[in-house]
Design a protein around this motif. Structure first.
Motif, PDB file in Angstrom:
ATOM      1  N   LEU A   2       0.834  -1.193   0.000  1.00 20.87           N
ATOM      2  CA  LEU A   2       0.000   0.000   0.000  1.00 20.87           C
ATOM      3  C   LEU A   2       0.874   1.250   0.000  1.00 20.87           C
ATOM      4  O   LEU A   2       1.724   1.421   0.872  1.00 20.87           O
ATOM      5  CB  LEU A   2      -0.912   0.007   1.227  1.00 20.87           C
TER       6      LEU A   2
ATOM      7  N   ASN B 170       0.485   4.722   0.869  1.00 17.20           N
ATOM      8  CA  ASN B 170      -0.516   5.411   1.678  1.00 17.20           C
ATOM      9  C   ASN B 170      -0.127   6.872   1.851  1.00 17.20           C
ATOM     10  O   ASN B 170       0.918   7.190   2.413  1.00 17.20           O
ATOM     11  CB  ASN B 170      -0.614   4.721   3.043  1.00 17.20           C
TER      12      ASN B 170
ATOM     13  N   ASP C  29      -8.932   6.417  -2.850  1.00 17.01           N
ATOM     14  CA  ASP C  29      -8.374   5.069  -2.745  1.00 17.01           C
ATOM     15  C   ASP C  29      -8.474   4.325  -4.077  1.00 17.01           C
ATOM     16  O   ASP C  29      -9.549   4.251  -4.686  1.00 17.01           O
ATOM     17  CB  ASP C  29      -9.123   4.262  -1.683  1.00 17.01           C
TER      18      ASP C  29
ATOM     19  N   SER D 251       0.475   7.963  -6.206  1.00 16.12           N
ATOM     20  CA  SER D 251       0.491   8.390  -4.804  1.00 16.12           C
ATOM     21  C   SER D 251       1.118   9.775  -4.654  1.00 16.12           C
ATOM     22  O   SER D 251       0.821  10.497  -3.693  1.00 16.12           O
ATOM     23  CB  SER D 251       1.233   7.369  -3.932  1.00 16.12           C
TER      24      SER D 251
ATOM     25  N   ASN E  59      -4.153   7.115  -2.609  1.00 15.03           N
ATOM     26  CA  ASN E  59      -3.687   5.883  -1.960  1.00 15.03           C
ATOM     27  C   ASN E  59      -3.772   4.749  -2.982  1.00 15.03           C
ATOM     28  O   ASN E  59      -4.830   4.554  -3.593  1.00 15.03           O
ATOM     29  CB  ASN E  59      -4.574   5.535  -0.762  1.00 15.03           C
TER      30      ASN E  59
ATOM     31  N   PHE F 294      -9.455  -0.507   3.368  1.00  9.55           N
ATOM     32  CA  PHE F 294     -10.078   0.810   3.237  1.00  9.55           C
ATOM     33  C   PHE F 294     -11.447   0.914   3.916  1.00  9.55           C
ATOM     34  O   PHE F 294     -11.790   1.957   4.457  1.00  9.55           O
ATOM     35  CB  PHE F 294     -10.232   1.182   1.763  1.00  9.55           C
TER      36      PHE F 294
END
Length: 295
Positions: free
Chosen positions: A20, A22, A28, A50, A55, A93
């Protein structure tokens, strides 16, 4: 700031690898790789999204890449992949997401949308398909356009099911060079994904010996006649030289009401490498448009 998280999730009793990127935003993206049996690595250019506040979640599907494989043969289906994707969405999520599926992952994403579209902000089908029989038919058309030497080798050795003959493998590689990736040198992440596909048994079980000889559990999969049920905004991406041909992308786009189609003129099956900057811009702009619409 991008925080990279990776490890394993327990999904239906299997250890499923995830990575991920993030950024702590509310945008997302869940990415479904192709194969099946390959890994997420070849889609890593999408991690650059990103940097724009998205994300980005990658994972290796069951029996693929670094993840566990089911001992139960009955799990090697698209339906199982749908439930795996939904469980991963909830664990990571637990909110609506954009889902991007590439190749087989595009077919999986379409199937997911038919069951769980209320959990989607939007859908991106990159070089994907809704019908295995139609895709095989189209790839057979492409084979007829190959130089005679390669065309004849494919037909000859398929008749006797000698899929490891050097002449056959040479012809397969020529097809891949025309219709999978037209780059002079394969990027390392692409090599990694191909290596996983070759050493994991999932590709053989679900797909078959190669891209255009599909004999596995997905060989009859076709949801084209259900695509009209998809209501979420959908971006469909195809390459001019794609093994999953533009004809297939056009058909899917005609069935999904709120869809748009983008053709990459210099690409085959991997525009995220063949036309990387344009690909990322198209995907990024579509995602931003979705979230701006939903503000």
């Amino acid at each position: 700031m991008v925080r990279i998280e990776e490890g394993f999730l327990n999904i239906h009793g299997l250890r499923i690898y995830f990575k991920l990127y993030n950024v702590g935003s509310r945008i997302d993206l869940v990415v479904l790789h192709g194969g099946p049996g390959a890994s997420h690595d070849y889609l890593i250019p999408l991690a650059e999204l990103s940097n724009y506040g998205i994300n980005v979640l990658f994972y290796d599907q069951f029996g693929s890449g670094r993840s566990d494989e089911p001992s139960d043969f009955s799990r090697y289906t698209v339906d199982y992949g749908i439930e795996e994707a939904e469980e991963i969405r909830k664990q990571v999520f637990n909110d609506k997401v954009v889902m991007l599926g590439h190749s087989y992952g595009g077919m999986l994403a379409l199937a997911y949308a038919l069951k769980y579209q209320d959990n989607l902000v939007g859908l991106i089908i990159s070089n994907g398909l809704s019908s295995i029989p139609l895709t095989v038919q189209e790839m057979r058309r492409l084979i007829e356009e190959l130089p005679e030497r390669y065309r004849n080798a494919i037909k000859k050795y398929e008749q006797i099911q000698d899929y490891q003959n050097p002449e056959y493998l040479e012809a397969v590689q020529y097809f891949y060079k025309q219709h999978v990736t037209r780059l002079d040198e394969l990027p390392e992440p692409v090599k990694v994904s191909f290596e996983y596909a070759q050493k994991r048994r999932t590709y053989a079980i679900m797909n078959g010996p190669n891209e255009f000889t599909i004999t596995g559990t997905i060989k009859d999969f076709d949801i084209t006649d259900q695509l009209h049920k998809i209501r979420v905004p959908t971006l469909i991406i195809t390459g001019k030289y794609d093994e999953v041909t533009p004809r297939i992308a056009e058909l899917m786009s005609s069935k999904i009401r709120d869809s748009r189609l983008v053709l990459f003129e210099k690409s085959s099956h991997m525009p995220m490498w063949e036309e990387k900057d344009k690909y990322l811009a198209v995907v990024r702009d579509f995602i931003f448009e979705l979230y701006n619409k939903n503000k």
